[in-house]
Structures are given as structure tokens and as C-alpha cells.
Design a protein around this motif. Structure first.
Motif, PDB file in Angstrom:
ATOM      1  N   LEU A   1       6.728  74.387  40.416  1.00  0.00           N
ATOM      2  CA  LEU A   1       5.469  75.126  39.722  1.00  0.00           C
ATOM      3  C   LEU A   1       5.915  76.513  39.750  1.00  0.00           C
ATOM      4  O   LEU A   1       5.559  77.106  38.747  1.00  0.00           O
ATOM      5  N   MET A   2       6.522  76.940  40.800  1.00  0.00           N
ATOM      6  CA  MET A   2       6.423  78.487  41.030  1.00  0.00           C
ATOM      7  C   MET A   2       7.780  79.172  40.248  1.00  0.00           C
ATOM      8  O   MET A   2       7.727  80.451  39.777  1.00  0.00           O
ATOM      9  N   CYS A   3       8.699  78.360  39.917  1.00  0.00           N
ATOM     10  CA  CYS A   3      10.021  78.922  39.494  1.00  0.00           C
ATOM     11  C   CYS A   3      10.309  78.584  38.223  1.00  0.00           C
ATOM     12  O   CYS A   3      10.534  77.374  37.788  1.00  0.00           O
ATOM     13  N   PRO A   4      10.245  79.627  37.212  1.00  0.00           N
ATOM     14  CA  PRO A   4      10.427  79.528  35.721  1.00  0.00           C
ATOM     15  C   PRO A   4      11.672  78.779  35.446  1.00  0.00           C
ATOM     16  O   PRO A   4      12.027  78.159  34.458  1.00  0.00           O
ATOM     17  N   GLU A   5      12.837  79.021  36.351  1.00  0.00           N
ATOM     18  CA  GLU A   5      14.195  78.383  36.165  1.00  0.00           C
ATOM     19  C   GLU A   5      14.231  77.012  36.186  1.00  0.00           C
ATOM     20  O   GLU A   5      15.138  76.074  35.850  1.00  0.00           O
ATOM     21  N   LEU A   6      13.242  76.191  36.710  1.00  0.00           N
ATOM     22  CA  LEU A   6      13.151  74.871  36.992  1.00  0.00           C
ATOM     23  C   LEU A   6      12.186  74.336  35.870  1.00  0.00           C
ATOM     24  O   LEU A   6      10.971  74.563  35.698  1.00  0.00           O
ATOM     25  N   THR A   7      12.902  73.277  35.127  1.00  0.00           N
ATOM     26  CA  THR A   7      12.015  72.463  34.047  1.00  0.00           C
ATOM     27  C   THR A   7      11.840  71.210  34.813  1.00  0.00           C
ATOM     28  O   THR A   7      12.576  70.603  35.489  1.00  0.00           O
ATOM     29  N   THR A   8      10.516  70.830  34.767  1.00  0.00           N
ATOM     30  CA  THR A   8      10.120  69.637  35.581  1.00  0.00           C
ATOM     31  C   THR A   8       9.763  68.505  34.712  1.00  0.00           C
ATOM     32  O   THR A   8       8.981  68.432  33.799  1.00  0.00           O
ATOM     33  N   GLU A   9      10.498  67.333  35.107  1.00  0.00           N
ATOM     34  CA  GLU A   9      10.164  66.030  34.490  1.00  0.00           C
ATOM     35  C   GLU A   9       8.683  65.541  34.878  1.00  0.00           C
ATOM     36  O   GLU A   9       8.049  66.016  35.983  1.00  0.00           O
TER      37      GLU A   9
END
Length: 395
Positions: free
Chosen positions: A242-250
């Protein structure tokens, strides 16, 4: 003018620049998009014309996490399984996908990888197979979900290289738990081969998850599921997503794996350009309720027989789109990237897939205004048409 040129006219065309009314799309003889535009776009004579009569034309959906459907399963390790999966999901809007493995013995995973690589080379009847998503076996047993407890193991350099070669370098996405012994080295090994690394089935803390990002992890697998949950004193991997823009979430938006309110939360916080819609569909997707091996499906919900864990979904991509529209209140054009551009980007296929624009493969759906699929096209070829197929065509 090239006689093999196909032209769609009078479409509600969904492009990266916006929705074009009375849109036109030109497709060359190789199944690639030549141009898109409005009614002013010229196309000459001696072309094949399709009149969409106001129907919607949207980019095809890309499912990077799909195990099976309609009785077929990637781990079946046969061409017939993969072809059956491709045909079934093409009916529901998927134009390309990653054949996704599950945790199993080395020999069984190897067979599935080899079969998938051969199917990519041979081609299938429906949605195109773009490669492999290796989910497991390098997971955290504490967050295994429906993955085999007995076959989960720590990463091993020889085994990783063996899988990469068995798949003919076509592993495009891997799910692993970076916090387990050997996890950091595994992340580096996969990245060196151009594989996108996703944190999943992981008990990572928030701090560990942030450290993984620095090592190159940029994706999470079926977010909120199979991971340490969010807590206000320990946000965990769920919080990091939720917090880190580097992570794309499935996201599995079936209303079962993730509550509709949490689906809205994810879209509100991440924006559609950082959410990757998936189905996580398994063998019994599309079949009647009942027992299927080690799982039971009731009212579309799939659990292990002992009831300890969800075991995949019966979701299709078109239903996922409809659900997200309902859960978030967002218009379709804002949600579409999560099913198209984002998955293409995450598996480094956005040079070919994900949008309706010049130079891209002509992967698209013809839909009516109730979002029912009329036709599915893969690289310019119609692979599915419903009985409602009513658009006109001619020379």
C-alpha cells in the motif's frame, strides 16, 4: 493500399489518448495495429471493413497469474491443457497470459515449464501464452495457503537455473518469499535473467519488504492474500504494498479473496496504474460446483477440502472488470490499465501488448454496452465470437 489491411469503423475505441467516438482502427496483414483515430482517419480502397456499429473496442486483457480453467491445468503438463486454458479464458476477455505453476516436485515443475515453452513456440487456439509465472516452490511455509507444505523449499541456485533453462528463458514472473534462507540470492539470480520478481506467500515484515525493494523486487502476488497482513503496529508486506510506490500489487477482485471495500482502498491508494488485476483461476473455474481433487467449489468459492485455505479462484477477467467498476465507482476507462497496460509493463511486454496504438499487436475485445464480450481477437485473428456477434463486415 495493402489489400490485407483490415479496418474497423464506427467503434467506441479505447486508446491511451482517451475514448474515441466513431473511432477507426487499421490492422495490417501481420496482425499489428497500423493506426487509430476518429472518423477522419483515411484508409483507401480494397480493404476489409468491419462496422462496429457503436460497440466498444478495448485492449485485450492480460492475465499474469492463471493456473487453469474449464477442467484444464498448467501443471497437467500437456499441450491440450494449455490450449484448453487459452480457449476458455479467451471467451472471457483474456488475450494473453502467463502459464502459472504451483509448488510441486522438481520433476513435475520441469515438465510444466517445458510444455509451456513448447506451447509458446507452437502457438495455441485462444489467448496467447507469453511465457511462465513460476509461483513457488521457494515460499514461506507459514504463508503457504493452498501450496503444498511438503514441497516448499528454500531457493537453490542449481534448481533456479534448471527452471530457467527448462522454460527456454520464458519465465517472465516469479513469486517467492525473499525473506527465507537464500531468498536474497534468488532475487538476484532471477533478475539477472530478466525475470520480474514478486514477493508472495511471504511472512515479511514491513522493514524486510522495503529492503526487498532495494534489491529489485517490484511486484506483490495476490495482494493481501498469502502474506503477513496489515497491522497498525506492523504493516507487513500488505502495508508495504500500500505504502511503497515501487511495488505493483496483484489483485483478485472476486469479492471473496479481498473484500470489496479493500479493493476500493487499494485502487484509491495505489491508483489503477499500480494495480495488476489477475484471476488466479484454477482447474474448476468455469465448471459446476463440486469436489475437484483436493478442493471443493461452492457458489464459486474454492477451498481446500479441510477448509483451511482458499485454493485459487473461479474468476474471469471480464467479471473482475465488472466487479471493480461496482466496488470502486470508477469508469471503465480508468480501470482498464490494471487489466492491460500494467500487466504488460510488469512482465516487460509493453512494447507489444497492453494498448491500442500503432505498432502493437492487435489484441482487442469487441464489447456491447453492458460489457458483454462479442468477440475476442488475438494478433488480429478472431479466436472467439459470441452468439451476439452482430457487427457487419464486408469489402
Amino acid at each position: 493500399m495493402d489489400n490485407s489491411l483490415v479496418v474497423w469503423i464506427n467503434a467506441e475505441l479505447y486508446t491511451p489518448e482517451g475514448v474515441i467516438k466513431q473511432g477507426r482502427m487499421l490492422i495490417d496483414g501481420e496482425g499489428r495495429i497500423k493506426a487509430t483515430g476518429g472518423p477522419e482517419l483515411s484508409y483507401g480502397e480494397n480493404v476489409r471493413i468491419f462496422d462496429a456499429e457503436g460497440l466498444k473496442i478495448v485492449p485485450g486483457f492480460i492475465d499474469v497469474h492463471i493456473h487453469g480453467g474449464n477442467g484444464f491445468h498448467v501443471m497437467g503438463g500437456t499441450y491440450e491443457d494449455l490450449d484448453g486454458i487459452s480457449k476458455f479464458h479467451a471467451r472471457h476477455g483474456t488475450t494473453s497470459f502467463l502459464a502459472t505453476t504451483t509448488t510441486a516436485a522438481n520433476e513435475r515443475i520441469t515438465k510444466a515449464l517445458q510444455c509451456s515453452a513448447e506451447a509458446v513456440q507452437r502457438g495455441v487456439s485462444g489467448a496467447e501464452i507469453l511465457g511462465v509465472h513460476l509461483e513457488g516452490p521457494f515460499l514461506n511455509v507459514k504463508r503457504r495457503g493452498a501450496q503444498s507444505k511438503d514441497e516448499i523449499r528454500n531457493p537453490d541456485a542449481w534448481e533456479i537455473e534448471h527452471y530457467i533453462q527448462s522454460a527456454n528463458q520464458l519465465i517472465r514472473l516469479v513469486t517467492l518469499a525473499p525473506e527465507v534462507e537464500g531468498g536474497k540470492e534468488a532475487v538476484r539470480h532471477f533478475l539477472e535473467h530478466g525475470v520480474t520478481v514478486s514477493a508472495g506467500h511471504s511472512d515479511a515484515t514491513y522493514e524486510q519488504a522495503v529492503a526487498f525493494i532495494g534489491q529489485g523486487v517490484n511486484h506483490t502476488t495476490h495482494h493481501f492474500n498469502g502474506m503477513r497482513p496489515f497491522h497498525h503496529r506492523e504493516p507487513g508486506l500488505a502495508g508495504a504494498g500500500l505504502m511503497c510506490p515501487e511495488l505493483t500489487t496483484e489483485l483478485i477482485a472476486d469479492g471473496i479473496h479481498v473484500h470489496p471495500a479493500a479493493v476500493k482502498l487499494l485502487f484509491d491508494v495505489k491508483s489503477p496504474m499500480n494495480v495488476c488485476m489477475i484471476t488466479d483461476a484454477v482447474t474448476c473455474c468455469g465448471l459446476p460446483d463440486g469436489e475437484y481433487g483436493e478442493v471443493v467449489m461452492t457458489a464459486g468459492q474454492i477451498y481446500l477440502k479441510d477448509g483451511t485455505s482458499l485454493a485459487g479462484s473461479s474468476l474471469t477477467m471480464i467479471q473482475a472488470l465488472k466487479n471493480v467498476i461496482s466496488y470502486t465507482g470508477l469508469p471503465m476507462e480508468q480501470i482498464l490499465p490494471s487489466l492491460t497496460r500494467v500487466p504488460a509493463r510488469q512482465i516487460r511486454m509493453d512494447h507489444r501488448k497492453g494498448t491500442l496504438e500503432s505498432g502493437k499487436d492487435a489484441d482487442f475485445l469487441v464489447m456491447d454496452h453492458e460489457l458483454n464480450i462479442v468477440s475476442t481477437f488475438v494478433v488480429g485473428r478472431e479466436v472467439y465470437q459470441s452468439k451476439a456477434g452482430v457487427y457487419k463486415h464486408g469489402n
